[in-house]
Design an enzyme around this catalytic site. Sequence first.
Site, PDB file in Angstrom:
ATOM      1  N   HIS A 135       0.857  -1.175   0.000  1.00 61.58           N
ATOM      2  CA  HIS A 135       0.000   0.000   0.000  1.00 61.58           C
ATOM      3  C   HIS A 135       0.896   1.228   0.000  1.00 61.58           C
ATOM      4  O   HIS A 135       2.021   1.203   0.489  1.00 61.58           O
ATOM      5  CB  HIS A 135      -0.873  -0.043   1.260  1.00 61.58           C
ATOM      6  CG  HIS A 135      -1.959   0.976   1.313  1.00 61.58           C
ATOM      7  ND1 HIS A 135      -1.722   2.292   1.659  1.00 61.58           N
ATOM      8  CD2 HIS A 135      -3.304   0.879   1.109  1.00 61.58           C
ATOM      9  CE1 HIS A 135      -2.865   2.955   1.667  1.00 61.58           C
ATOM     10  NE2 HIS A 135      -3.839   2.131   1.321  1.00 61.58           N
ATOM     11  N   ASP A 212       3.000  -4.828   8.136  1.00 66.56           N
ATOM     12  CA  ASP A 212       1.780  -4.056   7.920  1.00 66.56           C
ATOM     13  C   ASP A 212       0.617  -5.026   8.062  1.00 66.56           C
ATOM     14  O   ASP A 212       0.347  -5.830   7.178  1.00 66.56           O
ATOM     15  CB  ASP A 212       1.808  -3.420   6.531  1.00 66.56           C
ATOM     16  CG  ASP A 212       0.508  -2.680   6.195  1.00 66.56           C
ATOM     17  OD1 ASP A 212      -0.467  -2.785   6.963  1.00 66.56           O
ATOM     18  OD2 ASP A 212       0.469  -2.007   5.148  1.00 66.56           O
ATOM     19  N   GLN A 215      -4.576  -5.510   6.862  1.00 64.38           N
ATOM     20  CA  GLN A 215      -5.537  -6.419   6.246  1.00 64.38           C
ATOM     21  C   GLN A 215      -5.553  -7.814   6.861  1.00 64.38           C
ATOM     22  O   GLN A 215      -6.360  -8.641   6.455  1.00 64.38           O
ATOM     23  CB  GLN A 215      -5.235  -6.539   4.747  1.00 64.38           C
ATOM     24  CG  GLN A 215      -5.424  -5.264   3.971  1.00 64.38           C
ATOM     25  CD  GLN A 215      -6.856  -4.785   3.938  1.00 64.38           C
ATOM     26  OE1 GLN A 215      -7.797  -5.572   4.022  1.00 64.38           O
ATOM     27  NE2 GLN A 215      -7.034  -3.483   3.831  1.00 64.38           N
ATOM     28  N   LYS A 238     -10.649  -1.354  10.504  1.00 64.71           N
ATOM     29  CA  LYS A 238     -10.733  -2.575   9.699  1.00 64.71           C
ATOM     30  C   LYS A 238     -11.007  -3.798  10.571  1.00 64.71           C
ATOM     31  O   LYS A 238     -11.072  -4.924  10.072  1.00 64.71           O
ATOM     32  CB  LYS A 238      -9.439  -2.769   8.901  1.00 64.71           C
ATOM     33  CG  LYS A 238      -9.164  -1.648   7.892  1.00 64.71           C
ATOM     34  CD  LYS A 238      -7.871  -1.882   7.143  1.00 64.71           C
ATOM     35  CE  LYS A 238      -7.460  -0.682   6.316  1.00 64.71           C
ATOM     36  NZ  LYS A 238      -8.339  -0.415   5.159  1.00 64.71           N
ATOM     37  N   CYS A 376      -4.696   2.263  -3.815  1.00 68.36           N
ATOM     38  CA  CYS A 376      -3.461   2.798  -3.224  1.00 68.36           C
ATOM     39  C   CYS A 376      -2.291   1.821  -3.394  1.00 68.36           C
ATOM     40  O   CYS A 376      -1.439   1.693  -2.505  1.00 68.36           O
ATOM     41  CB  CYS A 376      -3.654   3.145  -1.746  1.00 68.36           C
ATOM     42  SG  CYS A 376      -4.741   4.552  -1.477  1.00 68.36           S
TER      43      CYS A 376
END
Length: 418
Positions: A135, A212, A215, A238, A376
């Site tokens: 991202h 990261d 997700q 999220k 993104c």
Amino acid sequence: MHDLAEIIDRNSKEPDVAKIRSRFPVLDQEVNGKPLAYFDNAASTQKPVEVISALKEYYEHHHSNIHRGAHTLAARATDLFERTRSSVRAFINARDVEEVIFTKGTTDSINLVAATFGKAFIQQGDEVIISTMEHHSNIVPWQMLCEATNAVLKIIPVTENGELDLQAYEELLSEKTRLVAVVHASNALGTINPIKKMIQLAHQHGARFLVDGAQSLAHLEVDVQELDCDFLAFSAHKLYGPTGVGVLYGKRELLEAMPPYQGGGEMIREVTFAKTTYNDLPYKFEAGTPNIADVVAFDAALSFIQSIGKKWIQRLESQLLAHAMERCSEIKGFVPVGTAKDKVSVMSFTIRNMHPFDVGMMLDASGIAVRTGHHCTQPLMDRLGLEGTVRASFAVYNTVEEIDRLYESLVRIAKRKN
């Protein structure tokens, strides 16, 4: 409305999707005259009544600034805020609550590491490794750092089916590598990267590793001690929680060695015009009044996820993704994007001879919410030779019937051009 304890069906001893859906008021509406089917969960999940109620309860009964007040409301608000920190620690199995830093979101967490770890440990000639599927929030901060320090940014390539080239990754690692920053699960493709193996390889070269987790946290069990990651960044919104709240996990020894991110109240121990000394962890990195109410409400989101269980979430979402792929693959002109073996519940695709935005607008006319564009991840789209994709992403409140509606709408849409 069902209590959390009633989400589990007494007969099957598994969560009941209908009862789960009843906890999300936003789903009970029509869009363009059709029942809403919300498939934009990779961008942001909807919020259960527990989170909404916790936010309302805080402002109605508990609000005060935290940590510094001597009165009852200040103590109560502080207890609620710090209770969420303890819940996050348990959720990711950090060793200590002091390793949990509250931020504005994943982007803020990554920028914090780039600004502080980068300042302390990265200099001219050093190397930072990221991947092609990142991202923008895990690309731009490292570009800025490397430009400022004359360090070198290296990129792990991606295969045609949307998986990282691990052999190329191993070849990129060297004694100059200071940090590897890689997404756990791709927001654009759904690919689950072999993070544990990648961390081990990085550590063999003395490098630190940032995950990261924006997700992955809603879908996968993430144990920072088992992974042995040095940093983990993720966002509450999220995870069925509020917007404006993020988490940075960092190993204590690293956080203690890093300089503060911002100056102001709370992050100080003592201020004089001659010298300022800084507060202990985690407060050293939490300057100013934080987003108290939303941090407090995030605790309810974590409880909601734990009441359902990650194993069941993974099983349901895997079934939804498999059903969506099976049905939509029958459509003439449907082209899947990202066919990795291990995926979270993200189905990216294009419809031949149609712009993704047009497909998204037509689906919206049928009450179906998807995300379109480059997500993104422009370097990834360039690698795949695409301007963008349509992305349908599934969560615990989605159903097979909703996916069948998606299929039927896409059949009608594709017939126009194929």
